[in-house]
Design a protein around this motif. Structure first.
Motif, PDB file in Angstrom:
ATOM      1  N   GLY A 112       0.746  -1.248  -0.183  1.00 50.37           N
ATOM      2  CA  GLY A 112      -0.053   0.198  -0.079  1.00 50.37           C
ATOM      3  C   GLY A 112       0.909   1.239   0.064  1.00 50.37           C
ATOM      4  N   LYS A 113       2.000   1.052   0.221  1.00 48.88           N
ATOM      5  CA  LYS A 113       3.028   2.309   0.083  1.00 48.88           C
ATOM      6  C   LYS A 113       3.575   2.687  -1.101  1.00 48.88           C
ATOM      7  CE  LYS A 113       4.878   1.347   4.830  1.00 48.88           C
ATOM      8  NZ  LYS A 113       4.148   0.118   5.291  1.00 48.88           N
ATOM      9  N   HIS A 114       3.313   1.801  -2.207  1.00 42.00           N
ATOM     10  CA  HIS A 114       3.610   1.922  -3.448  1.00 42.00           C
ATOM     11  C   HIS A 114       2.712   1.707  -4.452  1.00 42.00           C
ATOM     12  CE1 HIS A 114       7.765   1.120  -1.623  1.00 42.00           C
ATOM     13  NE2 HIS A 114       7.246   0.234  -0.962  1.00 42.00           N
ATOM     14  N   TYR A 115       1.434   1.102  -4.222  1.00 43.00           N
ATOM     15  CA  TYR A 115       0.377   0.894  -5.107  1.00 43.00           C
ATOM     16  C   TYR A 115      -0.869   1.423  -4.335  1.00 43.00           C
ATOM     17  CZ  TYR A 115       3.365  -2.279  -7.636  1.00 43.00           C
ATOM     18  OH  TYR A 115       4.233  -2.838  -8.433  1.00 43.00           O
ATOM     19  N   ASP A 116      -1.863   1.779  -5.193  1.00 45.26           N
ATOM     20  CA  ASP A 116      -3.273   2.101  -4.586  1.00 45.26           C
ATOM     21  C   ASP A 116      -4.001   0.576  -4.400  1.00 45.26           C
ATOM     22  OD1 ASP A 116      -3.069   4.896  -4.928  1.00 45.26           O
ATOM     23  OD2 ASP A 116      -3.689   4.628  -6.950  1.00 45.26           O
ATOM     24  N   ILE A 117      -4.556   0.530  -3.296  1.00 46.10           N
ATOM     25  CA  ILE A 117      -5.445  -0.833  -3.177  1.00 46.10           C
ATOM     26  C   ILE A 117      -6.674  -0.404  -2.992  1.00 46.10           C
ATOM     27  CG2 ILE A 117      -5.475  -2.794  -1.322  1.00 46.10           C
ATOM     28  CD1 ILE A 117      -2.707  -2.587  -2.551  1.00 46.10           C
ATOM     29  N   LEU A 118      -7.541  -1.243  -3.701  1.00 49.59           N
ATOM     30  CA  LEU A 118      -9.077  -0.940  -3.715  1.00 49.59           C
ATOM     31  C   LEU A 118      -9.688  -1.689  -2.693  1.00 49.59           C
ATOM     32  CD1 LEU A 118      -9.325  -1.469  -7.639  1.00 49.59           C
ATOM     33  CD2 LEU A 118      -8.866   0.865  -6.204  1.00 49.59           C
ATOM     34  N   TYR A 119     -10.831  -1.064  -2.141  1.00 47.76           N
ATOM     35  CA  TYR A 119     -11.716  -2.086  -1.607  1.00 47.76           C
ATOM     36  C   TYR A 119     -11.457  -2.310  -0.107  1.00 47.76           C
ATOM     37  CZ  TYR A 119     -14.252  -2.144  -6.225  1.00 47.76           C
ATOM     38  OH  TYR A 119     -14.651  -1.665  -7.276  1.00 47.76           O
ATOM     39  N   THR A 120     -10.777  -1.615   0.597  1.00 46.32           N
ATOM     40  CA  THR A 120     -10.452  -1.819   1.779  1.00 46.32           C
ATOM     41  C   THR A 120     -11.662  -1.261   2.948  1.00 46.32           C
ATOM     42  OG1 THR A 120      -9.281   0.311   2.272  1.00 46.32           O
ATOM     43  CG2 THR A 120      -7.947  -1.735   1.524  1.00 46.32           C
ATOM     44  N   ASN A 121     -11.727  -1.772   4.157  1.00 45.00           N
ATOM     45  CA  ASN A 121     -12.678  -1.452   5.015  1.00 45.00           C
ATOM     46  C   ASN A 121     -12.540   0.095   5.675  1.00 45.00           C
ATOM     47  OD1 ASN A 121     -10.960  -1.586   7.030  1.00 45.00           O
ATOM     48  ND2 ASN A 121     -12.079  -3.484   7.755  1.00 45.00           N
ATOM     49  N   ASP A 122     -13.256   0.421   6.475  1.00 46.73           N
ATOM     50  CA  ASP A 122     -13.181   1.860   7.183  1.00 46.73           C
ATOM     51  C   ASP A 122     -11.704   2.179   7.957  1.00 46.73           C
ATOM     52  OD1 ASP A 122     -15.739   2.531   6.215  1.00 46.73           O
ATOM     53  OD2 ASP A 122     -16.618   2.416   8.075  1.00 46.73           O
ATOM     54  N   ASN A 123     -11.065   1.129   8.378  1.00 47.94           N
ATOM     55  CA  ASN A 123      -9.852   0.953   8.750  1.00 47.94           C
ATOM     56  C   ASN A 123      -8.798   0.698   8.046  1.00 47.94           C
ATOM     57  OD1 ASN A 123     -11.037   1.432  11.465  1.00 47.94           O
ATOM     58  ND2 ASN A 123     -11.453  -0.840  11.838  1.00 47.94           N
ATOM     59  N   GLY A 124      -9.106   0.704   6.765  1.00 49.88           N
ATOM     60  CA  GLY A 124      -7.986   0.494   5.641  1.00 49.88           C
ATOM     61  C   GLY A 124      -7.691  -1.053   5.762  1.00 49.88           C
ATOM     62  N   LEU A 125      -8.254  -2.042   6.226  1.00 55.28           N
ATOM     63  CA  LEU A 125      -7.912  -3.280   6.034  1.00 55.28           C
ATOM     64  C   LEU A 125      -8.851  -4.151   5.243  1.00 55.28           C
ATOM     65  CD1 LEU A 125      -7.934  -3.790   9.845  1.00 55.28           C
ATOM     66  CD2 LEU A 125      -5.902  -3.324   8.773  1.00 55.28           C
ATOM     67  N   CYS A 126      -8.303  -5.273   4.754  1.00 59.39           N
ATOM     68  CA  CYS A 126      -8.870  -6.268   3.807  1.00 59.39           C
ATOM     69  C   CYS A 126      -9.078  -7.447   4.652  1.00 59.39           C
ATOM     70  CB  CYS A 126      -7.746  -6.504   2.826  1.00 59.39           C
ATOM     71  SG  CYS A 126      -6.418  -7.380   3.007  1.00 59.39           S
ATOM     72  N   ALA A 127      -9.776  -8.420   3.972  1.00 60.01           N
ATOM     73  CA  ALA A 127      -9.820  -9.786   4.607  1.00 60.01           C
ATOM     74  C   ALA A 127      -8.908 -10.677   4.247  1.00 60.01           C
ATOM     75  CB  ALA A 127     -11.517 -10.086   4.088  1.00 60.01           C
ATOM     76  N   HIS A 128      -9.160 -11.670   3.196  1.00 64.07           N
ATOM     77  CA  HIS A 128      -8.239 -12.532   2.759  1.00 64.07           C
ATOM     78  C   HIS A 128      -7.323 -12.280   1.867  1.00 64.07           C
ATOM     79  CE1 HIS A 128     -11.786 -13.768   1.073  1.00 64.07           C
ATOM     80  NE2 HIS A 128     -11.115 -14.291   0.036  1.00 64.07           N
ATOM     81  N   GLU A 129      -7.829 -11.070   0.863  1.00 62.47           N
ATOM     82  CA  GLU A 129      -7.258 -10.834  -0.377  1.00 62.47           C
ATOM     83  C   GLU A 129      -7.546  -9.480  -0.496  1.00 62.47           C
ATOM     84  OE1 GLU A 129     -10.040 -13.263  -2.799  1.00 62.47           O
ATOM     85  OE2 GLU A 129     -11.620 -11.719  -2.640  1.00 62.47           O
ATOM     86  N   PHE A 130      -6.557  -9.097  -1.499  1.00 60.89           N
ATOM     87  CA  PHE A 130      -6.583  -7.356  -1.677  1.00 60.89           C
ATOM     88  C   PHE A 130      -6.538  -7.420  -3.072  1.00 60.89           C
ATOM     89  CE2 PHE A 130      -2.673  -8.496  -0.460  1.00 60.89           C
ATOM     90  CZ  PHE A 130      -1.574  -7.631  -1.016  1.00 60.89           C
ATOM     91  N   ILE A 131      -6.993  -6.085  -3.681  1.00 56.54           N
ATOM     92  CA  ILE A 131      -6.854  -5.837  -5.137  1.00 56.54           C
ATOM     93  C   ILE A 131      -5.614  -4.309  -5.150  1.00 56.54           C
ATOM     94  CG2 ILE A 131      -7.872  -5.031  -7.121  1.00 56.54           C
ATOM     95  CD1 ILE A 131     -10.606  -6.084  -5.877  1.00 56.54           C
ATOM     96  N   VAL A 132      -4.751  -4.861  -5.847  1.00 59.61           N
ATOM     97  CA  VAL A 132      -3.715  -3.831  -6.284  1.00 59.61           C
ATOM     98  C   VAL A 132      -4.202  -3.310  -7.836  1.00 59.61           C
ATOM     99  CG1 VAL A 132      -1.397  -3.291  -6.789  1.00 59.61           C
ATOM    100  CG2 VAL A 132      -2.076  -5.084  -5.230  1.00 59.61           C
ATOM    101  N   ASP A 133      -4.379  -1.913  -7.716  1.00 57.75           N
ATOM    102  CA  ASP A 133      -4.778  -1.075  -8.939  1.00 57.75           C
ATOM    103  C   ASP A 133      -3.570  -0.719  -9.780  1.00 57.75           C
ATOM    104  OD1 ASP A 133      -6.225   0.227 -10.652  1.00 57.75           O
ATOM    105  OD2 ASP A 133      -6.880   1.778  -9.327  1.00 57.75           O
ATOM    106  N   LEU A 134      -3.432  -1.210 -10.899  1.00 52.49           N
ATOM    107  CA  LEU A 134      -2.599  -0.891 -11.895  1.00 52.49           C
ATOM    108  C   LEU A 134      -3.068  -0.099 -13.148  1.00 52.49           C
ATOM    109  CD1 LEU A 134      -1.219  -4.784 -12.112  1.00 52.49           C
ATOM    110  CD2 LEU A 134      -0.148  -2.881 -10.706  1.00 52.49           C
ATOM    111  N   ARG A 135      -4.282   0.326 -13.079  1.00 57.61           N
ATOM    112  CA  ARG A 135      -4.712   1.039 -14.124  1.00 57.61           C
ATOM    113  C   ARG A 135      -4.252   2.302 -14.353  1.00 57.61           C
ATOM    114  NH1 ARG A 135     -11.047   0.789 -12.254  1.00 57.61           N
ATOM    115  NH2 ARG A 135      -9.920   1.265 -10.221  1.00 57.61           N
ATOM    116  N   PRO A 136      -3.685   3.184 -13.290  1.00 49.47           N
ATOM    117  CA  PRO A 136      -3.045   4.468 -13.393  1.00 49.47           C
ATOM    118  C   PRO A 136      -1.926   4.469 -14.458  1.00 49.47           C
ATOM    119  CG  PRO A 136      -3.760   4.187 -11.110  1.00 49.47           C
ATOM    120  CD  PRO A 136      -3.987   2.801 -11.816  1.00 49.47           C
TER     121      PRO A 136
END
Length: 223
Positions: free
Chosen positions: A115-139
């Motif tokens: 998350g310090k290097h890429y945008d991460i999509l769909y985290t919760n209000d605390n910035g956390l994810c469940a068992h998976e997370f999505i790295v946004d490469l579109r930019p």
């Protein structure tokens, strides 16, 4: 509810508890069967009581059972089911819960680093994810003419098969470390992704050529 991956639920909650009326469970990922061996047609279908009468059965059942054949094999590939049965029995209730907790912890550890290097999509209000997370490469398509496919193929040069690509969001990668990787392997993958981000930055900064660079030249070599 889609039960393709239960790595954030087993031992902590269940589809029925959070409102699902019907859920198909893929046995791969969460229940130890290799991907493709425990998917549709093999995993159990779980329903609440009011839907039980609509579950498929088989013509071999007696007069009190359902008579709707869905497969030539009445019990599916029963030998595959033994893998999941043994996995659950050997771990026990505490073990499967621990696996869930490790899967969530591993994903959030990687999310925190990347998350310090890429945008991460769909985290919760605390910035956390469940068992998976999505790295946004579109930019990077706009800033460096780099797409998700370029990153996926570049990962092979670092010794990794690419994660799930462009699902559920086109132009992204979805990372699912599960509970099975140790910290050294998690770090090795994160280090590779951070290194790739630096290679993209070199293109953005004009240090590397837009076409003649580590990510694009990989594609030329592979052809």
């Amino acid at each position: 509810m889609d039960g393709a991956n239960m790595n954030a639920q087993v031992g902590l909650t269940a589809p029925g508890l959070i409102g699902a009326d019907v859920c198909h469970l893929n046995l791969h990922k969460t229940f130890a069967i290799p991907h493709g061996g425990g998917g549709p047609g093999m995993g159990p279908i779980c329903v609440k009581a009011h839907l039980a009468q609509y579950l498929p059965g088989h013509v071999f059942q007696d007069a009190n059972g359902l008579q709707h054949a869905v497969s030539a094999a009445p019990y599916g590939s029963a030998s595959i089911l033994l893998i999941s049965y043994a996995y659950i029995m050997m771990l026990g209730g505490d073990g499967v819960k621990s696996a869930t907790e490790y899967a969530i912890l591993n994903a959030n550890y990687m999310r925190s680093r990347l998350g310090k290097h890429y945008d991460i999509l769909y985290t919760n209000d605390n910035g956390l994810c469940a068992h998976e997370f999505i790295v946004d490469l579109r930019p990077f398509k706009k800033t460096a003419q780099i797409e998700a496919e370029d990153v996926a193929k570049r990962l092979m040069d670092y010794g990794f098969h690419a994660p799930t690509m462009s699902f559920p969001v086109p132009g992204t990668i979805m990372i699912e470390p599960t509970e099975s990787e140790d910290k050294a392997e998690l770090d090795r993958f994160c280090d590779a992704m951070i290194s790739i981000r630096e290679e993209i930055k070199a293109i953005e900064d004009g240090i590397a050529d837009v076409k003649d660079n580590a990510l694009k030249m990989h594609l030329i070599r592979s052809r």
